[in-house]
Scaffold this motif. Sequence first.
Motif, short mmCIF file in Angstrom:
data_model
loop_
_atom_site.label_atom_id
_atom_site.label_comp_id
_atom_site.label_asym_id
_atom_site.label_seq_id
_atom_site.Cartn_x
_atom_site.Cartn_y
_atom_site.Cartn_z
N MET A 63 -3.12 -5.09 -2.25
CA MET A 63 -3.84 -4.06 -1.67
C MET A 63 -3.31 -2.98 -1.47
O MET A 63 -2.77 -3.40 -0.04
N ILE A 64 -3.66 -2.26 -1.49
CA ILE A 64 -2.72 -0.76 -1.21
C ILE A 64 -3.89 0.51 -0.41
O ILE A 64 -4.62 0.31 -1.46
N THR A 65 -2.86 0.73 0.15
CA THR A 65 -3.97 1.81 0.72
C THR A 65 -2.99 3.20 1.11
O THR A 65 -1.97 2.81 1.19
N GLU A 66 -3.49 3.99 1.37
CA GLU A 66 -3.02 5.39 1.91
C GLU A 66 -2.64 5.53 3.24
O GLU A 66 -4.07 6.80 3.68
N GLU A 67 -1.36 6.47 3.78
CA GLU A 67 -1.14 6.43 4.76
C GLU A 67 -0.86 7.47 4.70
O GLU A 67 0.86 7.32 4.66
N ASP A 68 -0.83 8.53 6.19
CA ASP A 68 0.62 9.72 5.47
C ASP A 68 0.62 9.87 4.74
O ASP A 68 2.36 10.48 4.59
N GLY A 69 -0.13 10.20 2.95
CA GLY A 69 1.10 11.15 2.49
C GLY A 69 1.71 9.57 1.45
O GLY A 69 2.67 9.85 0.40
N ALA A 70 2.07 8.37 2.01
CA ALA A 70 2.45 6.89 1.43
C ALA A 70 1.28 6.42 1.19
O ALA A 70 0.89 5.99 1.69
N LEU A 71 1.71 4.76 0.02
CA LEU A 71 1.00 3.59 0.08
C LEU A 71 1.50 2.44 0.46
O LEU A 71 2.79 1.96 1.04
N ARG A 72 0.94 2.01 1.57
CA ARG A 72 0.97 0.83 2.56
C ARG A 72 0.36 -0.40 1.38
O ARG A 72 -0.93 -0.49 0.97
N CYS A 73 0.99 -1.31 0.62
CA CYS A 73 1.20 -2.59 -0.06
C CYS A 73 0.93 -3.45 1.22
O CYS A 73 1.95 -3.88 1.52
N ARG A 74 -0.74 -4.48 0.99
CA ARG A 74 -0.07 -5.54 1.88
C ARG A 74 -0.87 -6.97 0.56
O ARG A 74 -1.37 -6.70 0.37
#
Length: 236
Positions: free
Chosen positions: A183-194
């Motif tokens: 499940m991917i969100t965008e944070e500060d120009g990066a992708l966070r994958c959970r």
Amino acid sequence: MTERLSAQLDHVAVAVPDWEIAQRRWCDQLGGGIVAWGDSGVFASRQLRFANGTKLELLRPASNDPGNFVRRFLARFGSVVHHVTFKVADLGAALDVVRAGGLDVVDVDTSGSVWHEGFLRPSQVGGLVVQVAWSGATDQEWAASIGHAPEPPAPGAAELLGPTLRHPDLECARAVWTLLGAMITEEDGALRCRWPDSHLDVVIEPGEPAGPVALRMRGTPSLPAVDGTGPAVTGH
């Protein structure tokens, strides 16, 4: 719509040449408790658990053969993140999902009674080895099989959050890690994958070359990469 992998991100592994030096950082300084170990004759491993329940595997060559895959990796890259491991309920079905999504699967081994595995090519994932595995034993059963009582993290131990990767094409990275069930969100120009039921996550920043950059941890200041010990630690 392409089917997505249903998996738990189980642990992240770091290649090291020597236990004693590596454990000064990961156990003595950061508080990881040893929960299990093993020796295949090719590589030896120790798994550490941190305060939030996440696991780090220290991977060491178990032979002096210069062709040993861990020794080759250390010679080329040094003590950095080697792989992440996803655990699945059915390895065959999981690898079918990965192949249907356009990724190659290599080095599949289903010969063991309690461990089956396959690997994805680092060139297709973004400079990181990805292991997909089925385990027929719990962590407690693995420890019992070697006569080891799992050690709890030390009081005040840090929390392992996960690896930070670099990738030159975030949209390509998004497609790959979405296939791997993130499940991917965008944070500060990066992708966070959970992933559900996992305290580990993966952060992917734009940049080159593709590959692992650091491990993120909470409850510690940032630490530099030290050859023989492991990658840089980004403190939170």
